[in-house]
Design an enzyme around this catalytic site. Structure first.
Site, PDB file in Angstrom:
ATOM      1  CD  GLU A 549       1.644  12.788  63.613  1.00  0.00           C
ATOM      2  OE1 GLU A 549       0.493  12.453  63.926  1.00  0.00           O
ATOM      3  OE2 GLU A 549       2.418  12.027  62.989  1.00  0.00           O
ATOM      4  CG  HIS A 552      -3.574  12.417  62.115  1.00  0.00           C
ATOM      5  ND1 HIS A 552      -4.345  11.695  61.230  1.00  0.00           N
ATOM      6  CD2 HIS A 552      -2.312  11.935  61.999  1.00  0.00           C
ATOM      7  CE1 HIS A 552      -3.572  10.808  60.601  1.00  0.00           C
ATOM      8  NE2 HIS A 552      -2.334  10.935  61.036  1.00  0.00           N
ATOM      9  CG  ASP A 613       0.451  11.937  54.137  1.00  0.00           C
ATOM     10  OD1 ASP A 613       1.050  12.152  55.210  1.00  0.00           O
ATOM     11  OD2 ASP A 613       0.478  10.837  53.540  1.00  0.00           O
TER      12      ASP A 613
END
Ligand SMILES: [Zn+2]
Length: 709
Positions: A549, A552, A613
């Site tokens: 996260e 991101h 990822d």
């Protein structure tokens, strides 16, 4: 009638590969018998080291296929349940949470019935019970009353069908369309609100593309044999749905063709999913005069009044060309086709809440033909999901009170702090980035807000009416409540405490305009997080989720927003060029992965997730290594600490997927298939090669590696 996830689809980047397409009745779940056992089948019991030996396929060489090595046993023991499109560790935990929600709702439903009786009998004290619990109980009990739903037939749909039939001119359309939008029918376009991408402190109205029932524009436009076959199946489905409404076969066939025609026109004007990932391509701030010029045939004043929008002098028209195409449909000669299209969209949105003939036909096409599910989910699962959709925070509040350990929040916050520090060191150590861009990246990292578990302030449902015995009405009122809640934000200060996911959700997200990461309570459980096990798999699992996260904020899309959430370029030109070169390497890597028969992973569609990822696993690894400073190096169950870290990571992605669902995922899902989320990531880490002593040049230890962060 699921608009709740629209914001997530358009703004935020999520973690899991699960999420059903918005507007489809599809959502994940296994058969009833498997409910209790599925989350932790015998093969998944982890050892003291936190590694699930039974989930592994130890005869596979980890340097050849690490995913298979870590998950082969799980895949063999966990076939896709017949009511599912796919099955995974996420799915198992989601199903276990769904069972907990059912227990809460069943109790509320019984209490609600008692309260109704008691009120009728004049016991005022019983009437004062918690209003939200009463609503939860009434919503769920009404949904579970299948006999009542059968008995009502399509009566609940009749007034709206009559309004559509009574449409006499294009001039009358805006008010009718606003009614349908409020009821959760996504016809022609979507209207909502969002933070202004270039001024994240303000919320403005958004007009976006919409109006398609198939999962993506490509389903209407692709010319390959499979796509043509699916369109033929769709036409047959449309015809059967119109026949269920009472039309004769010839009329129903003509109406089906008219719907496909209108939707194909909209599909042609819609941006593809890769283009929509470019925030500039979906940002066109216009004034009301510009909006009127784009759509001279559509009376916006009437629409905005009917949908009860606050004054909106400027709006973001996400896709101007799409809106022009909508205007092109608004011709007197096309009115009959438009009415047919609106009738279909209404029926499609309502289908899951109508009698079983509609439910089954809707399932047969959208879940079975397109998704590969073999049987309809049991009613209780569909009703738990519907209640979560309408009253998610009321239900989540009870879930948190019963099932969430406050200590998990504190421990997760501490872990977030460690991962954040690791990301800071990672940025500082990058050899390809200038000091100037590094400073901006560090500023953005420091500005990320971390939200863990559940909202600080719970949503107020006092304005949502739930009527016992009126399922469709309850769902529609739920959608109207949610739309009104969103529109009320226009012109107001941004609510930074808001969550886009409900607390029991097994997922997580990052929002670029908020610059926050959100980790719901639902995911803070095994196999993602288990305070009782060895640290290594916790860092590999929930640590990598947090890292994902966080990254991101710096993926190909997130990196275009600054720490304040504004679309603003904070890169030097040279650094930006190098970053693009590095993300192109990741895009090319994943595009080479075969999936769904003749297709390949779309490396550009999945670039943000794959970048997250890769970066997420790396910074989680660095955080783990930092946490071990001064501690003895212990081999447990025959695995070194580093091996346990990578196994903990890989085993959260164990999954099985029907061929149909994999095809749909490849075409529409920004997340790569589970096997590539593992293998595609570890191949880029020399630390993995070292942990498993892989020979240079082995499939999991290639000479060419990609790295952005
Ligand atoms: Zn993600």
């Amino acid at each position: 009638m699921t608009i709740r996830f629209a914001a997530i689809a358009s703004l935020a980047a999520t973690l899991a590969l699960c999420c059903p397409p918005a507007g489809s009745a599809a959502a994940a779940a296994p058969p009833a018998a498997a409910a209790a056992a599925a989350a932790v089948p015998p093969a998944s019991v982890p050892s003291a080291a936190g590694v699930s030996h039974g989930d592994m396929e130890p005869q596979v060489d980890p340097c050849i296929d690490f995913y298979r090595y870590a998950c082969g046993g799980w895949m063999a023991h966990n076939p896709v349940p017949p009511d599912q499109r796919a099955w995974s560790r996420f799915g198992g935990l989601t199903d276990a949470n769904r069972g907990k929600l059912r227990d809460i709702l069943a109790a509320d439903a019984a209490d609600a019935a008692d309260a109704a009786d008691a009120t009728a009998a004049g016991h005022a004290d019983r009437a004062s019970r918690d209003a939200d619990q009463q609503k939860l109980g009434d919503f769920y009990a009404t949904c579970m009353d299948e006999a009542g739903v059968e008995k009502r037939g399509v009566a609940a749909l009749q007034p709206e069908l009559e309004r559509i039939a009574a449409l006499r001119s294009v001039a009358e359309l805006p008010v009718l369309l606003a009614r349908l939008h409020r009821a959760g029918v996504s016809a022609l376009f979507r209207f909502s609100s969002a933070q202004d991408a270039k001024d994240a402190t303000s919320v403005i109205a958004v007009v976006d593309a919409g109006g398609l029932a198939l999962p993506d524009r490509d389903y209407y436009l692709k010319t390959d044999a499979k796509s043509a076959e699916q369109r033929a199946e769709y036409l047959a489905h449309l015809q059967r749905m119109f026949e269920l409404l009472g039309e004769a076969p010839a009329r129903a066939a003509a109406d089906a063709a008219a719907v496909l025609d209108v939707e194909t026109t909209l599909a042609k004007a819609s941006l593809d999913r890769v283009s929509r990932r470019d925030p500039f391509k979906v940002y066109h701030k216009v004034g009301r005069a510009d909006l009127a010029a784009l759509t001279p045939s559509f009376g916006w004043d009437g629409y905005l009044a009917a949908i009860e929008s606050p004054p909106a002098s400027t709006l973001n028209v996400a896709e101007p060309d799409f809106l022009k195409a909508v205007d092109g449909l608004l011709r007197p000669t096309g009115l009959a086709n438009l009415q047919t299209y609106l009738r279909w969209q209404l029926l499609h949105a309502a289908a899951p809440w109508l009698p079983s003939a509609f439910v089954n036909e809707n399932f047969a096409f959208f879940d079975k033909t397109l998704g590969g599910a073999q049987m309809l989910k049991p009613r209780w699962k569909r009703c738990v999901e519907a209640t979560d959709g309408a009253l998610g925070e009321a239900l989540g509040r009870e879930y948190v009170a019963r099932w969430f350990d406050p200590e998990a929040k504190q421990r997760t916050l501490a872990l977030v702090g460690e991962v954040e520090k690791a990301m800071g060191r990672d940025i500082a150590d990058l050899d390809w980035m200038s000091g100037e861009t590094k400073r901006r990246a560090e500023e953005k990292l420091a500005a990320i807000a971390n939200k863990i578990g559940y909202p600080d302030a719970w949503r107020d449902y006092s304005r949502l009416a739930v009527v016992r015995g009126d399922l469709l009405g309850n769902v529609e009122r739920g959608d109207a409540f949610e739309l009104a809640r969103r529109l009320a934000k226009i012109g107001k200060p941004v609510d930074r405490k808001e969550w886009l996911m409900t607390p029991p959700t097994v997922n997580a997200y990052y929002s670029p305009p908020m610059n926050d990461i959100n980790i719901p309570a639902g995911i803070l459980q095994p196999p993602f997080y288990d305070p009782g096990r060895d640290d290594a798999p916790n860092y590999g699992a929930i640590g990598a989720v947090i890292g994902h996260e966080m990254t991101h904020g710096f993926d190909d899309r997130g990196s275009q927003f600054d720490g304040h959430g504004n679309l603003a370029d904070w890169w030097t030109p040279a650094d930006e060029a190098e970053f693009k070169r590095r993300t192109a390497c990741i895009a090319d890597e994943y595009s080479a992965f075969p999936a769904a028969g003749d297709l390949h992973v779309n490396g550009r569609l999945t670039l943000g997730e794959n970048t997250a990822d890769n970066g997420g696993l790396r910074i989680a690894y660095q955080a783990y290594e930092a946490s071990r400073t001064g501690k003895p190096r212990q081999t447990l169950d025959g695995f070194t600490p580093e091996q346990r870290f990578f196994l903990g990571f890989a085993q959260i992605w164990c999954s099985n997927t029907t061929p149909e669902a994999e095809r749909q995922n490849v075409l529409t899902n920004p997340h790569s298939p589970g096997r590539y989320r593992v293998d595609g990531t570890v191949v880029n880490m020399p630390e993995f090669q070292q942990a498993f002593q892989c020979k240079a040049g082995a499939p999991m230890a290639p000479e060419k590696r990609c790295r952005a962060w």
